[in-house]
Design an enzyme around this catalytic site. Structure first.
Site, short mmCIF file in Angstrom:
data_model
loop_
_atom_site.label_atom_id
_atom_site.label_comp_id
_atom_site.label_asym_id
_atom_site.label_seq_id
_atom_site.Cartn_x
_atom_site.Cartn_y
_atom_site.Cartn_z
N ASP A 13 4.26 8.66 5.86
CA ASP A 13 4.10 7.96 4.57
C ASP A 13 5.08 8.44 3.52
O ASP A 13 4.76 8.43 2.33
CB ASP A 13 2.67 8.11 4.02
CG ASP A 13 1.62 7.76 5.04
OD1 ASP A 13 1.82 6.76 5.74
OD2 ASP A 13 0.62 8.49 5.13
N GLY A 40 3.11 2.58 9.37
CA GLY A 40 3.02 1.48 8.41
C GLY A 40 4.20 1.59 7.47
O GLY A 40 4.23 2.45 6.61
N THR A 299 -4.45 2.00 7.71
CA THR A 299 -5.91 2.09 7.73
C THR A 299 -6.55 1.97 6.35
O THR A 299 -7.77 1.98 6.24
CB THR A 299 -6.34 3.45 8.32
OG1 THR A 299 -5.75 4.48 7.52
CG2 THR A 299 -5.89 3.60 9.76
#
Ligand code: IMP
Length: 427
Positions: A13, A40, A299
């Site tokens: 991240d 992600g 998530t």
């Protein structure tokens, strides 16, 4: 032209997607080499926000070829979902996507097996529940792994599927994870037809590109501290997230790598369990999470926030041989009166200067901080290093000096253009 690896220096991240997208402008190929749809990668262009879990971050550049290498584990539902979402926005992936026939597939039973493993071991790893661990386990186990090439040979796929359903049957029954074999076969037959046009001999393609002087960006997923060997094991992901995985996950030699750009936030976040010596106190943790929008892209879980940990970052720089550092989300710290940076740990009254391999030791470590003055000024519109506030430059210089790694770029916002290039030669 330099071929650059972009990889996370922390716990994932770090805004690698934005950094890769920014650099993809000048790249011929963006290649992913490990991980799966646990990643992600968020890219913001003007008003549009794209989140990719599996597709390489170069897909938004019309002339960039995107490679999913053998080291990646592929969830086909995610893959085709992302391709059709992009097409709905007018972005054609077409023959710009090349997938290794050696990459392993995540099947629905892998996601179920993940909860079985949690249950059996009593160890809650706080995974993204995408079946990543069980898929890499099957790959290494060799009997059970199913590769892209196996799906294209559908009889072989059926045989391998039946072996897996039998071998995992007891566990699946125990946790009520029903797999409808017939429905799965029908679905995967359709997938095999959809997948075939994208499948390529990716090592050949990449080595050809190297021979002809094309520029390749190697895009890492997750971060160094989640590496299965070098991270905070067992609270890690199931692949090597560090630089060595470029070679094993794509089939290129180490000479292909000219630059290793570590991406680090100007602070730290972590999702999931595991020790975190620089974790901020609850009020500040909440404040930074709010300003930085620190919620998992995969998530939606709230990320834990902490001060920049230079002991961990120096370790990451060493393990990967960073030739430059990208400091992202710098603007999130704009309002603070003072900033802490962790320069060592203290354990049982003794100073610890290097990152401990043992989790037990790490759990007993407290952070030793250097306190630096804040700049208390917005940086979101700054585009040149010299226009940054003096205390911001001081913070950046402190980090670079401590790590002995030069700063290549700084991001001061989510948008592609909110990037300060400090040294083009490092990119
Ligand atoms: P897994 O990769 O789903 O097995 O999860 C293992 C650990 O890695 C968990 O702590 C996850 O939160 C973390 N993790 C996996 N992928 C990412 C990511 O892309 N960003 C941040 N953390 C991740």
């Amino acid at each position: 032209m330099a071929n650059t690896v972009i990889l996370g220096a922390q716990w994932g991240d770090e805004s690698k997607g934005g950094t890769t997208d920014f650099l993809a402008e000048g790249a011929d190929i963006v290649a992913r080499y490990q991980g799966g749809d646990n990643a992600g990668h968020t890219i913001v262009i003007g008003e549009d926000k794209f989140v990719f879990h599996l597709l390489p971050s170069g897909v938004l550049h019309p002339n960039t070829v995107n490679v999913i290498g053998n080291g990646v584990v592929i969830n086909l539902e995610t893959l085709f979902g992302e391709i059709s979402d992009l097409e709905a926005c007018g972005v054609e992936v077409g023959d710009r996507l090349k997938i290794s026939s050696r990459a392993h597939l995540i099947l629905p039973y892998h996601r179920i097996m993940e909860s079985w493993d949690d249950l059996g071991s009593g160890l809650k790893l706080g995974t993204t529940a995408r079946g990543i661990g069980p898929t890499y386990s099957d790959k290494m186990n060799r009997h059970a792994g199913i590769r892209v090439a196996d799906l294209l040979d559908f009889e072989l796929f059926q045989k391998k599927l039946d072996f897996n359903l039998a071998a995992k049957g007891y566990a699946l029954d125990q946790i009520g994870g029903e797999i409808d074999r017939q429905a799965l076969l029908e679905q995967y037959y359709t997938y095999s037809e959809q997948l075939a046009p994208y499948v390529a001999d990716t090592p050949e393609l990449l080595n050809d590109a190297l021979r002809t002087g094309k520029r390749i960006l190697f895009e890492g997923a997750q971060g160094t501290m989640l590496d299965v060997d070098f991270g905070t094991y067992p609270y890690v992901t199931s692949s090597n997230t560090t630089v060595g995985a470029v070679c094993t996950g794509l089939g290129v030699g180490p000479q292909a790598i000219h630059r290793v750009l570590g991406v680090s936030k100007a602070y730290v976040t972590r999702v999931g369990s595991g020790p975190f010596p620089t974790e901020m106190p609850p009020d500040l943790d909440e404040e930074i999470r709010g300003i930085g929008e620190e919620y998992g892209a995969t998530t939606q879980r709230p990320r834990r926030c902490g001060w920049l940990d230079l002991v961990a970052l120096r370790y990451a720089a060493q393990v990967n041989g960073f030739t430059g550092l990208a400091l992202t989300k710098f603007d999130v710290l704009d309002h603070l009166d003072e900033l802490r940076v962790c320069v060592a740990y203290r354990r049982r009254g003794e100073e610890v200067a290097t990152y401990p391999p043992s989790l037990r030791v790490l759990e007993e470590c407290e952070a030793v901080y250097e306190i630096l003055p804040g700049w208390k000024q917005s940086t979101v519109d700054v585009r040149h290093y010299e226009n940054l506030p003096e205390n911001a430059k001081r913070y950046i210089a402190f980090v670079a000096d401590f790590l002995n790694v030069p700063i290549a770029l700084i991001s001061v916002g989510k948008e592609r253009t909110q990037t300060i290039v400090c040294n083009e030669d490092l990119l």
